[in-house]
Design an enzyme around this catalytic site. Structure first.
Site, PDB file in Angstrom:
ATOM      1  N   GLU A   1     -65.370  54.505 -74.590  1.00  6.89           N
ATOM      2  CA  GLU A   1     -64.149  53.932 -74.009  1.00  6.89           C
ATOM      3  C   GLU A   1     -63.633  54.857 -72.933  1.00  6.89           C
ATOM      4  O   GLU A   1     -63.522  56.066 -73.147  1.00  6.89           O
ATOM      5  CB  GLU A   1     -63.036  53.780 -75.056  1.00  6.89           C
TER       6      GLU A   1
ATOM      7  N   GLU B   1     -61.764  55.454 -83.440  1.00  4.34           N
ATOM      8  CA  GLU B   1     -60.729  56.463 -83.200  1.00  4.34           C
ATOM      9  C   GLU B   1     -60.146  56.979 -84.518  1.00  4.34           C
ATOM     10  O   GLU B   1     -58.916  56.993 -84.717  1.00  4.34           O
ATOM     11  CB  GLU B   1     -59.626  55.894 -82.307  1.00  4.34           C
TER      12      GLU B   1
HETATM   13  C1  BG6 Z   1     -58.217  52.702 -77.646  1.00 10.19           C
HETATM   14  C2  BG6 Z   1     -58.568  51.607 -78.598  1.00 10.19           C
HETATM   15  O1  BG6 Z   1     -57.190  53.443 -78.208  1.00 10.19           O
HETATM   16  O2  BG6 Z   1     -57.655  52.400 -76.422  1.00 10.19           O
HETATM   17  C3  BG6 Z   1     -58.629  50.228 -77.980  1.00 10.19           C
HETATM   18  O3  BG6 Z   1     -59.769  51.886 -79.280  1.00 10.19           O
HETATM   19  C4  BG6 Z   1     -57.524  50.091 -76.958  1.00 10.19           C
HETATM   20  O4  BG6 Z   1     -58.563  49.287 -79.013  1.00 10.19           O
HETATM   21  C5  BG6 Z   1     -57.752  51.116 -75.859  1.00 10.19           C
HETATM   22  O5  BG6 Z   1     -57.392  48.820 -76.426  1.00 10.19           O
HETATM   23  C6  BG6 Z   1     -56.771  51.045 -74.707  1.00 10.19           C
HETATM   24  O6  BG6 Z   1     -55.481  51.068 -75.189  1.00 10.19           O
HETATM   25  P1  BG6 Z   1     -54.423  49.945 -74.815  1.00 10.19           P
HETATM   26  O7  BG6 Z   1     -53.272  50.234 -75.649  1.00 10.19           O
HETATM   27  O8  BG6 Z   1     -54.154  50.115 -73.366  1.00 10.19           O
HETATM   28  O9  BG6 Z   1     -55.067  48.655 -75.128  1.00 10.19           O
END
Ligand code: BG6
Length: 478
Positions: A377, A183
């Site tokens: 993701e 990211e």
């Molecule tokens: C992304 C990151 O921003 O979102 C992850 O690459 C992160 O590391 C994921 O865990 C989800 O966000 P969160 O804050 O719900 O864990």
């Protein structure tokens, strides 16, 4: 409907070392950024947006959930077997830099650290699961933060080059797909996570963040070149957090504003990584914000030569925005800003749920770059309830994923080339933004709670079986 997902589509799940490995001081590992981040929504969220963090631990005040994570460090065999049972074709994980170089600036790597990932890759290979490895996922070694000031300091380019050279040589027969910086475009919002520094004050935040980004662009380009040299069949991607920006309404002022925001947030880093050049629109932004980059001889040539093979990105939400926000509207939008979108519902953490936005994102990215895309993701952070009989009926998660995978299918029909899809937090892990365990994303439940209690036992949620069938039918049955 006939199937649209290509043969060999890489279905799987995604994680990051700091959020699930645990074993934070085992195997010779040095401390990294995540080791000093406190757990708990209030503390973590404040820290990420704040200035002046001293990077010290205070165990009298806070818990540190990343220290144990979900103990993948000791349970990787069991976890990988569960991924295989779901039919994963690929597994996204990161390597903790400080397992390989405990301080980050040593000349020689740690054999113990390297051997751990050998074991993990061998276990994946046993189950025919292709590793997809993020080289830097919010895990800057603490020593590099404290002694050098994180990525603001150009010395990190040199240390990173040493680190990736070791990785590529060691794992050349085991890992084909690599991602450089997780990211990367989120860095200006949260420099702490991506760039490993806490701004001294608001005035220096942008200047330091863009300088840090420049160093990461150089480091990434070098990594791409090295990967191609050392592992000829490797493919290296950049990793963006992508959120399409919608104008709040058809007022042209708001459309222009939304476009400007999208250029800076969504396009800038992608343009540098994929086209190998700083885009012309950034000059105006740099001038207006008095940002002056220190670019050294050879940097721009290197960036031009080290362009990525594909784009990977995370997709959780879109953003809706307008030029003139009322005081009530400010702060009502998503994590990454904007205003509330009246057409969308939000998760329990206020992240607006917008499957259609994924189709938009895929079309925007492919239209701009025409390189293969990888969704690495996507997922729903939610509270799960364990029933008396031990079952977890996470229909809300299934609905979320079904909606997003359908949108991806539409984008493929639109002509977009998508390599694969790895759902975030395929096994419950510690949340990055809130340091909670209760914000769960997994198909696999882990018995661990916000207060640190729990047996760490794993169990299959309803979504486990649903996703298993999605993969078995190559996305035909959702
Ligand atoms: C992304 C990151 O921003 O979102 C992850 O690459 C992160 O590391 C994921 O865990 C989800 O966000 P969160 O804050 O719900 O864990």
């Amino acid at each position: 409907m006939s199937n649209v997902f290509p043969k060999g589509f890489l279905w799987g799940g995604a994680t990051a070392a700091n959020q699930f490995e645990g074993g934070f001081h085992e195997g010779g590992k040095g401390l990294n950024l995540a080791d000093v981040l406190p757990g708990g929504k209030e503390a973590r969220i404040k820290l990420l947006s704040d200035t002046g963090f001293d990077f010290e631990m205070d165990t009298t005040k806070y818990t540190y959930p990343n220290h144990e994570g979900i103990d993948f460090y000791h349970r990787y065999k069991e976890d990988i077997a569960l991924f295989a049972e779901m039919g994963f074709k690929t597994f996204r994980m990161s390597i903790a830099w400080s397992r390989i170089f405990p301080n980050g600036d040593e000349l020689e790597p740690s054999e113990e650290g390297l051997a751990f990932y050998d074991r993990v890759f061998d276990e994946l290979a046993k189950h025919n699961i292709e590793p997809l490895v993020t080289i830097a996922h919010y895990e800057t070694p603490l020593h590099l933060i404290k002694e050098y000031g994180g990525w603001r300091n150009r010395k990190l380019v040199e240390f990173f080059e040493r680190y990736v050279t070791v990785l590529f040589n060691r794992y050349k027969d085991k890992v084909k797909y690599w991602l450089t910086f997780n990211e990367i475009n989120g860095a200006t919002h949260m420099p702490l996570l991506g760039l490993g520094f806490s701004p001294e004050n608001e005035e220096t935040r942008l200047q330091d963040s863009f300088q840090g980004l420049h160093h990461q662009f150089v480091a990434s380009a070098k990594a791409v070149q090295l990967a191609h040299e050392i592992i000829p069949e490797s493919q290296v991607g950049c990793m963006l957090i992508y959120a399409p920006v919608y104008a709040f309404d058809s007022n042209p002022e708001n459309v222009t504003f939304a476009q400007e925001e999208a250029r800076i947030f969504n396009n800038f880093c992608g343009d540098v990584h994929v086209r190998g050049e700083y885009p012309s629109f950034i000059n105006r932004y740099f001038e207006e914000n008095e940002i002056k980059l220190d670019i050294q001889d050879g940097d721009l040539e290197l960036i031009k030569e080290g362009t990525v093979d594909f784009i990977s990105f995370s997709y959780y939400m879109s953003r809706t925005d307008k030029k003139n926000k009322t005081p009530e509207e400010i702060g009502q939008g998503n994590l990454i800003g904007g205003v509330k979108n009246p057409f969308l519902k939000a998760s329990d953490w206020g992240w607006e749920i917008d499957p259609e936005g994924l189709r938009i994102a895929l079309n925007e990215l492919y239209g701009r770059y025409q390189v293969p895309l990888f969704i690495v993701e996507n997922g729903l952070g939610a509270y799960d309830k364990v029933e008396e009989d031990g079952s977890i009926n996470d229909d809300y998660r299934i609905d979320y994923l079904r909606g997003h995978i359908s949108a991806m299918r539409e984008a493929i029909k639109d002509g977009v080339e998508v390599m694969g899809y790895t759902s975030w937090g395929c096994i419950d892990l510690v949340s990055a933004s809130s340091g909670e365990m209760s914000k769960r994303y997994g198909f696999i439940y882990v018995d661990k709670h916000d207060n640190g209690s729990g047996s760490l036992e794993r169990s299959r949620k309803k979504s486990f079986f649903w996703y298993q069938n999605v993969i078995a039918t190559n996305g035909e049955e959702l």
